[in-house]
Write a protein that holds these residues in place. Structure first.
Motif, PDB file in Angstrom:
ATOM      1  N   VAL A  24       0.836  -1.205   0.000  1.00  0.00           N
ATOM      2  CA  VAL A  24       0.000   0.000   0.000  1.00  0.00           C
ATOM      3  C   VAL A  24       0.869   1.254   0.000  1.00  0.00           C
ATOM      4  N   VAL A  25       1.911   1.265   0.809  1.00  0.00           N
ATOM      5  CA  VAL A  25       2.818   2.426   0.860  1.00  0.00           C
ATOM      6  C   VAL A  25       3.495   2.630  -0.494  1.00  0.00           C
ATOM      7  N   TYR A  27       2.519   1.593  -3.581  1.00  0.00           N
ATOM      8  CA  TYR A  27       1.549   2.042  -4.580  1.00  0.00           C
ATOM      9  C   TYR A  27       1.145   3.496  -4.351  1.00  0.00           C
ATOM     10  N   THR A  28       0.913   3.866  -3.098  1.00  0.00           N
ATOM     11  CA  THR A  28       0.519   5.230  -2.780  1.00  0.00           C
ATOM     12  C   THR A  28       1.635   6.222  -3.119  1.00  0.00           C
ATOM     13  N   ALA A  31       1.810   6.489  -6.965  1.00  0.00           N
ATOM     14  CA  ALA A  31       0.688   7.268  -7.485  1.00  0.00           C
ATOM     15  C   ALA A  31       0.813   8.741  -7.105  1.00  0.00           C
ATOM     16  N   GLY A  32       1.234   9.013  -5.876  1.00  0.00           N
ATOM     17  CA  GLY A  32       1.425  10.402  -5.450  1.00  0.00           C
ATOM     18  C   GLY A  32       2.494  11.109  -6.251  1.00  0.00           C
ATOM     19  N   TYR A  35       1.030  11.961  -9.627  1.00  0.00           N
ATOM     20  CA  TYR A  35       0.127  13.102  -9.560  1.00  0.00           C
ATOM     21  C   TYR A  35       0.917  14.400  -9.381  1.00  0.00           C
TER      22      TYR A  35
END
Length: 182
Positions: A24-25, A27-28, A31-32, A35
Motif C-alpha cells: 500500500v505504501v 503504490y501510494t 501514485a502520489g 500526480y
C-alpha cells in the motif's frame, strides 16, 4: 496460510499484514509522485508516460518486479475464500491447481481487457471496493456490537449510501466504457 509449512503458519498472518502494508505504501508513493509530476492529467498507466532513458527502464523493471512478487499476496484472500467456498476437499495439490487456474484466468482477463484498464479498475472499485469500504463494515458492526438508535441509523445510512454509490459508479463506468483512455 494452511498451504504453508506447519512451523510457518503461525507467522503467516503477521507476514501478510506487513507485506500488504508495504504494498500500500509503495503504490501510494508511486501514485502520489505521478500526480505531483503530471497534475490532474495523470496517464492511466503512469510508467508508460515516463521519458525514455535509463530511469524509465529502471522504473518499469522495478514496477514489474513489485507486481510480479506481490501478486500472490494480493490474490491470497480471494483465493482462500474461493477455495473454502467451492472446494469441499482442501488437499494441497488441488488447492494449488485451483490457484494456478485462477492466476491463468486473471492473466487472460488482463490481456483481453488491456485496452480498458481505467474502466476495468473503476468497475472493480465500484463493484468490490465500495461495498468493502462502506457496506461490509457497517454490516459487521451491526452483527457484532449492541446497537443503539444512533448506531442503527449510522450503519443504515452507510449501507444505503454504499449501495447507491456502488450502483451509480457501476452505471457510469459501463456507460463510458467506449471512451477508455488506457
Amino acid at each position: 496460510h494452511k498451504a504453508a509449512r506447519i512451523d510457518l503458519q503461525t507467522r503467516a498472518p503477521a507476514l501478510y499484514v506487513g507485506t500488504v502494508a508495504v504494498i500500500v505504501v509503495l503504490y501510494t508513493a508511486f501514485a502520489g509522485a505521478g500526480y505531483f509530476v503530471y497534475g490532474e492529467h495523470v496517464p492511466v498507466i503512469i510508467i508508460q508516460a515516463l521519458p525514455s532513458g535509463w530511469f524509465a527502464v529502471t522504473a518499469r523493471l522495478l514496477y514489474t518486479f513489485m507486481v510480479y512478487f506481490t501478486f500472490p499476496f494480493q490474490l491470497f484472500p480471494a483465493s482462500t475464500i474461493l477455495m473454502a467456498r467451492f472446494m469441499r476437499d482442501q488437499q494441497t495439490a488441488k488447492v494449488m491447481v485451483m490457484r494456478g487456474l485462477l492466476v491463468i484466468l486473471l492473466g487472460a482477463a488482463a490481456i483481453v481487457l488491456a485496452g480498458a484498464l481505467d474502466h476495468l479498475t473503476a468497475l472493480i472499485g465500484s463493484i468490490l471496493g465500495i461495498p468493502l469500504c462502506f457496506v461490509f463494515p457497517a454490516l459487521i458492526h451491526m452483527n457484532l456490537m449492541p446497537q443503539t438508535l444512533l448506531t442503527l441509523v449510522r450503519n443504515g445510512f452507510l449501507i444505503v449510501m454504499g449501495v447507491i454509490t456502488m450502483i451509480f459508479t457501476t452505471v457510469v463506468t459501463i456507460r463510458t466504457w467506449g471512451q477508455s483512455q488506457s
